[in-house]
Design a protein around this motif. Structure first.
Motif, PDB file in Angstrom:
ATOM      1  N   GLU A  41       0.833  -1.243   0.089  1.00  0.00           N
ATOM      2  CA  GLU A  41       0.066   0.099   0.029  1.00  0.00           C
ATOM      3  C   GLU A  41       0.954   1.270   0.005  1.00  0.00           C
ATOM      4  OE1 GLU A  41      -0.338  -0.675   4.516  1.00  0.00           O
ATOM      5  OE2 GLU A  41       0.466  -1.902   2.879  1.00  0.00           O
ATOM      6  N   ALA A  42       2.289   1.212   0.397  1.00  0.00           N
ATOM      7  CA  ALA A  42       2.954   2.313   0.388  1.00  0.00           C
ATOM      8  C   ALA A  42       3.532   2.597  -0.995  1.00  0.00           C
ATOM      9  CB  ALA A  42       4.267   1.954   1.316  1.00  0.00           C
ATOM     10  N   CYS A  43       3.128   1.803  -1.995  1.00  0.00           N
ATOM     11  CA  CYS A  43       3.770   1.839  -3.495  1.00  0.00           C
ATOM     12  C   CYS A  43       3.662   3.335  -3.822  1.00  0.00           C
ATOM     13  CB  CYS A  43       2.848   1.046  -4.319  1.00  0.00           C
ATOM     14  SG  CYS A  43       3.892  -0.320  -5.036  1.00  0.00           S
ATOM     15  N   HIS A  44       2.473   3.859  -3.625  1.00  0.00           N
ATOM     16  CA  HIS A  44       2.472   5.095  -4.687  1.00  0.00           C
ATOM     17  C   HIS A  44       2.949   6.043  -3.784  1.00  0.00           C
ATOM     18  CE1 HIS A  44      -0.926   4.493  -1.555  1.00  0.00           C
ATOM     19  NE2 HIS A  44      -0.899   5.959  -1.334  1.00  0.00           N
ATOM     20  N   ALA A  45       3.032   6.030  -2.385  1.00  0.00           N
ATOM     21  CA  ALA A  45       3.750   7.017  -1.617  1.00  0.00           C
ATOM     22  C   ALA A  45       5.120   7.098  -1.782  1.00  0.00           C
ATOM     23  CB  ALA A  45       3.332   7.084   0.065  1.00  0.00           C
ATOM     24  N   LEU A  46       6.000   5.948  -2.154  1.00  0.00           N
ATOM     25  CA  LEU A  46       7.329   5.986  -2.089  1.00  0.00           C
ATOM     26  C   LEU A  46       7.992   6.884  -3.220  1.00  0.00           C
ATOM     27  CD1 LEU A  46       8.962   4.276  -0.098  1.00  0.00           C
ATOM     28  CD2 LEU A  46       9.422   2.898  -2.076  1.00  0.00           C
ATOM     29  N   GLY A  47       8.772   7.777  -3.097  1.00  0.00           N
ATOM     30  CA  GLY A  47       9.419   8.637  -3.637  1.00  0.00           C
ATOM     31  C   GLY A  47       8.833   9.787  -3.996  1.00  0.00           C
ATOM     32  N   THR A  48       7.713  10.202  -3.295  1.00  0.00           N
ATOM     33  CA  THR A  48       6.839  11.410  -3.595  1.00  0.00           C
ATOM     34  C   THR A  48       7.457  12.466  -2.787  1.00  0.00           C
ATOM     35  OG1 THR A  48       5.213  10.616  -1.928  1.00  0.00           O
ATOM     36  CG2 THR A  48       4.980  10.079  -4.463  1.00  0.00           C
ATOM     37  N   VAL A  49       8.384  12.371  -1.654  1.00  0.00           N
ATOM     38  CA  VAL A  49       8.573  13.532  -0.951  1.00  0.00           C
ATOM     39  C   VAL A  49       9.760  13.974  -1.785  1.00  0.00           C
ATOM     40  CG1 VAL A  49       9.601  14.198   1.271  1.00  0.00           C
ATOM     41  CG2 VAL A  49       8.046  12.318   1.115  1.00  0.00           C
ATOM     42  N   LYS A  50       9.440  15.091  -2.407  1.00  0.00           N
ATOM     43  CA  LYS A  50      10.502  15.661  -3.305  1.00  0.00           C
ATOM     44  C   LYS A  50      11.008  17.003  -3.132  1.00  0.00           C
ATOM     45  CE  LYS A  50       9.389  13.322  -7.619  1.00  0.00           C
ATOM     46  NZ  LYS A  50       8.210  12.571  -7.489  1.00  0.00           N
ATOM     47  N   ASN A  51      10.438  17.838  -2.368  1.00  0.00           N
ATOM     48  CA  ASN A  51      10.957  19.008  -1.987  1.00  0.00           C
ATOM     49  C   ASN A  51      11.697  19.808  -2.930  1.00  0.00           C
ATOM     50  OD1 ASN A  51      11.581  20.544   0.248  1.00  0.00           O
ATOM     51  ND2 ASN A  51      13.655  19.577   0.927  1.00  0.00           N
ATOM     52  N   GLY A  52      11.275  19.559  -4.277  1.00  0.00           N
ATOM     53  CA  GLY A  52      11.517  20.527  -5.242  1.00  0.00           C
ATOM     54  C   GLY A  52      12.865  20.559  -5.604  1.00  0.00           C
ATOM     55  N   VAL A  53      13.716  19.516  -5.467  1.00  0.00           N
ATOM     56  CA  VAL A  53      14.996  19.313  -5.692  1.00  0.00           C
ATOM     57  C   VAL A  53      15.039  18.155  -6.559  1.00  0.00           C
ATOM     58  CG1 VAL A  53      17.375  19.532  -4.860  1.00  0.00           C
ATOM     59  CG2 VAL A  53      15.534  20.317  -3.723  1.00  0.00           C
ATOM     60  N   THR A  54      15.995  18.026  -7.382  1.00  0.00           N
ATOM     61  CA  THR A  54      16.396  16.982  -8.322  1.00  0.00           C
ATOM     62  C   THR A  54      17.117  15.842  -7.314  1.00  0.00           C
ATOM     63  OG1 THR A  54      17.211  18.498  -9.928  1.00  0.00           O
ATOM     64  CG2 THR A  54      17.273  16.264 -10.596  1.00  0.00           C
ATOM     65  N   PRO A  55      16.425  14.850  -7.506  1.00  0.00           N
ATOM     66  CA  PRO A  55      17.354  14.004  -6.382  1.00  0.00           C
ATOM     67  C   PRO A  55      18.901  13.780  -6.946  1.00  0.00           C
ATOM     68  CG  PRO A  55      15.354  12.665  -7.717  1.00  0.00           C
ATOM     69  CD  PRO A  55      15.588  13.955  -8.315  1.00  0.00           C
ATOM     70  N   GLU A  56      19.631  13.650  -5.734  1.00  0.00           N
ATOM     71  CA  GLU A  56      20.771  13.420  -6.003  1.00  0.00           C
ATOM     72  C   GLU A  56      21.231  12.065  -6.152  1.00  0.00           C
ATOM     73  OE1 GLU A  56      24.844  14.017  -4.493  1.00  0.00           O
ATOM     74  OE2 GLU A  56      23.455  12.710  -3.242  1.00  0.00           O
ATOM     75  N   LEU A  57      22.415  11.932  -6.848  1.00  0.00           N
ATOM     76  CA  LEU A  57      22.964  10.651  -7.442  1.00  0.00           C
ATOM     77  C   LEU A  57      22.628   9.413  -6.570  1.00  0.00           C
ATOM     78  CD1 LEU A  57      25.607  10.184  -9.772  1.00  0.00           C
ATOM     79  CD2 LEU A  57      26.080   8.964  -7.786  1.00  0.00           C
ATOM     80  N   PHE A  58      23.055   9.387  -5.435  1.00  0.00           N
ATOM     81  CA  PHE A  58      23.055   8.573  -4.591  1.00  0.00           C
ATOM     82  C   PHE A  58      21.538   8.180  -4.007  1.00  0.00           C
ATOM     83  CE2 PHE A  58      27.377   9.926  -4.221  1.00  0.00           C
ATOM     84  CZ  PHE A  58      27.917   8.629  -4.547  1.00  0.00           C
ATOM     85  N   GLU A  59      20.853   9.128  -4.006  1.00  0.00           N
ATOM     86  CA  GLU A  59      19.306   8.774  -3.599  1.00  0.00           C
ATOM     87  C   GLU A  59      18.648   7.935  -4.769  1.00  0.00           C
ATOM     88  OE1 GLU A  59      17.108  12.227  -3.512  1.00  0.00           O
ATOM     89  OE2 GLU A  59      15.133  10.965  -3.328  1.00  0.00           O
TER      90      GLU A  59
END
Ligand SMILES: Nc1ncnc2c1ncn2[C@@H]1O[C@H](COP(=O)(O)OP(=O)(O)OP(=O)(O)O)[C@@H](O)[C@H]1O
Ligand SMILES: [Mg+2]
Lengths: 254, 426
Positions: free
Chosen positions: B114-132
């Motif tokens: 059920e967490a499927c859709h929520a994962l990766g959605t905290v974006k904070n307006g910044v492009t993910p960093e390489l290690f993320e």
């Protein structure tokens, strides 16, 4: 107990103490008064061993030992205590832990038993009663965020824990409310004994009504210009310092 | 200046293995961004002081399942509220969630679809960093924590990430924490390990309106480990997020805490790093005051000995219209040797006018006045130094809410500051 002979000291090359002579015997209470910047705190810190001050001349014997051959911590363990005008804040170190550590270091030096945390708990509870300090102050970091008056109370708590032979109290009364002044004055009196001595640095005769000195000295310009009995404190309050300075310049104040 | 030999094999190696199951779209997006990229070099401003050459020189394999004796890591308050992961895989027999209150979901990600859709959605307006992105592409498992509306969880939750590397491996722990409005939670996240490995955790946090999350993060990786962590927290209106990151281990560690504060929210990003030998600890934080009247607080302390090096870059952004912002940042650093090094830099970007922003950075030795004060009470010079060093660090631990964690951390700090012999543990 303490014998100061022609002591001179400077800070950053500037002479501050310019020839101090003072004898304090066991059982005595001495007071030092004098204008701002005259060198009162400097005298205390030089005696306590503050590294920023350079002793340029003279000698001091404490219990017959050459004070200047002892490091600051040795002096403390030998029974010298300075209650600071502006106590330092030490974050992250609890007041109770620090007090126990200081107590045990001194006990160790005197060959007495050290106190474990439980024993110290009982011991310290008697002491905080003496200075009417609330228990919560034991758990707080040493002096961190304490008000000016609370810091002074904590200095006297440290004195009560260490039971020094000679306590130099630098402006204990500044920042204290009326009740605190009475409580701490009484506490200091109760700690005073025939084999101990006190040196009280102050601007006001009020504290000297509680802690009654045998001698009052006027320190000005790095020298003791006049010494007399406790009545001098009131006279100074009435007349200020000018007359002492003038009489001294004329060579007659002593 | 060092330039990475173009085409270091680290990324290629790590991405060449099979893609773990589920979260396809998250993984694909990450892989797409990673395609053709290489490790950052010291020519990039954000990596100026942190050379990844040593990392690039190691070839990390995929992390096998392993068993670890966890008895040394158990904490009395949290014996029944713990999820344990070994080498990135959930360890069901080491975990125990029997004391987790009803309504709270505290599960391994692998069983929480059920967490499927929520994962990766905290974006904070910044492009993910390489290690993320690397984590998103390759994480095997992790934890999901969901606290329902208005539920105040009495017991703290314990997340334990252990790594056991017989040969060099890479692990990608993943955590999602969601507090619904009015909920309250204390979370303790720990990283321990042995051997040579790369750990790249990503923790996503969503604190709902009026909710409060206290988050302790303890990094005690192995001496030969690399730890590159990302934390992203979105803090809703009048919510509070308080985190403290304590870095003790790893030859190289880097933390990327990002916090976004909505109106009236409160955020704390405290940090402590104790470093010696050749250790490097780098924190690049980002506190985003996106809306008005939010409060933020950062105290970052480092004690650096030997030839170790600490880096702190504290970015604070006050968005246009974020009036009434109150942002405080302090970076305080203690150098214990001549060869230790600290680079600290506040970075304030303020686009609103009615704001209170204060920052300070100090690098230095122990204060001689403090030393004298302790000596004047009979402590010898060594004891006074050790006690002050301990106090400098312990200051950050005072508000750790879980007693056993606080005690363990104090003991660790005492041992590392030679203060243990003083016996001052209160
Ligand atoms: N670190 C320092 N650097 C330069 N001058 C100093 C330093 N410390 C003290 N002094 C000077 O030494 C002199 C004596 O200072 P001291 O603090 O002993 O005065 P005091 O008699 O205690 O004054 P007060 O009544 O205001 O407390 C002052 O002129 C002061 O400015
Ligand atoms: Mg003074």
């Amino acid at each position: 107990m303490l014998s100061i002979k022609n002591l001179t000291a400077s800070i950053n090359g500037t002479p501050v103490l310019k020839g101090i002579d003072l004898d304090i015997k066991a059982g005595e209470i001495h007071a030092i008064m004098g204008p701002n910047g005259s060198g009162k705190s400097t005298l205390g810190k030089v005696l306590a061993g503050h590294p920023a001050y350079e002793v340029t001349g003279g000698e001091v014997l404490f219990e017959g030992r050459d004070l200047f051959r002892m490091a600051a911590d040795e002096r403390a363990r030998a029974g010298l205590f300075m209650g600071f005008q502006h106590p330092i804040e030490v974050p992250g170190v609890s007041n109770a832990s620090f007090l126990r550590l200081a107590y045990n270091k001194k006990a160790e030096a005197e060959g007495r038993d050290e106190l474990d945390p439980l024993e110290f708990d009982d011991f310290i509870h008697e002491k905080i009663k003496l200075v009417a300090m609330r228990e919560e102050f034991l758990d707080r970091s040493l002096n961190e965020g304490f008000s000016g008056g609370e810091k002074k109370r904590n200095e006297i708590l440290q004195m009560a824990v260490l039971e020094p032979k000679l306590a130099i109290l630098d402006e204990l009364d500044s920042g204290l409310d009326i009740d605190a002044l009475r409580v701490l004055g009484d506490a200091v009196n109760r700690l005073q004994r025939a084999d101990r001595a006190l040196l009280i640095i102050t601007h006001f005769p009020r504290i000297l009504e509680t802690i009654q000195p045998d001698y009052v000295h006027v320190l000005s310009g790095g020298r003791i210009l006049k010494s007399a009995g406790k009545e001098l404190a009131l006279e100074l309050e009435e007349r200020g310092y000018d007359w002492v300075l003038e009489a001294s310049a004329a060579g007659g104040a002593r | 200046m060092t330039t990475m030999a173009a085409g270091s094999n680290l990324l290629v190696d790590l991405l060449s293995g099979p893609r773990p199951a589920e979260w396809d779209s998250l993984r694909e997006a990450a892989e797409l961004r990673l395609a053709g990229r290489d490790l950052p070099t010291t020519q990039e401003e954000a990596w100026k002081y942190t050379d990844l050459k040593a990392l690039a020189a190691i070839s990390f394999g995929p992390a096998p399942q392993a068993t670890v004796d966890i008895s040394a890591y158990l904490l009395p308050e949290m014996v029944g509220t713990r999820q344990v992961f070994v080498n990135g895989h959930h360890a069901p027999h080491a975990s125990c969630a029997s004391a987790v209150p009803a309504g709270v979901r505290f599960l391994p990600l692998s069983t929480a679809s059920e967490a499927c859709h929520a994962l990766g959605t905290v974006k904070n307006g910044v492009t993910p960093e390489l290690f993320e992105d690397l984590n998103s592409a390759r994480f095997e498992d992790g934890a999901v924590i969901l606290v329902p509306k208005n539920l105040k969880v009495a017991l703290p939750l314990h997340l334990l990430f252990l790594t056991k590397a017989d040969a060099p491996i890479a692990v990608f722990p993943r955590v999602l924490v969601v507090l619904e409005p009015g909920a309250e939670l204390e979370l303790v996240e720990e990283h321990h390990g042995e051997g040579t490995y790369l750990s790249c955790p990503v923790v996503e946090v969503r604190v709902g309106e009026g909710a409060i999350l206290r988050h302790e993060r303890v990094q005690r990786e192995a001496p030969e480990a690399f730890h590159i962590g990302t934390l992203k927290a979105e803090v809703a209106r009048h919510a509070q997020y308080h985190s403290r990151t304590l870095s003790f281990g790893a030859r190289f560690s880097r933390q990327h805490p990002w916090v976004r504060l909505a109106e009236g929210a409160e955020g704390t990003l405290d940090g402590l790093a104790l470093l010696d030998g050749q250790q490097v600890a780098d924190t690049h934080s980002f506190m985003h005051h996106a809306e008005p009247n939010a409060l933020s607080h950062q105290l970052h302390k480092c004690i650096v000995d030997g030839k170790a090096r600490a880096i702190f870059n504290g970015q604070v952004r006050v968005a246009p219209g974020a009036q009434g912002t109150d942002a405080k940042q302090q970076s305080r650093n203690l150098l214990l040797s001549e060869t230790a090094r600290v680079d600290t830099k506040p970075q304030l970007e303020i686009y609103a006018d009615d704001v209170k922003c204060s920052h300070g950075a100090a690098v230095g030795q122990l204060d001689p006045e403090e030393l004298f004060y302790l000596e004047s009470r009979g402590l010898n010079a060594d004891d006074a130094r050790n006690l002050l060093t301990y106090g400098f660090a312990a200051d950050v631990l005072q508000r750790v809410p879980v007693a056993s964690v606080r005690r363990a951390l104090r003991q660790l700090v005492m041992a590392r500051t030679q203060a243990a012999s003083l016996g001052v543990l209160a």
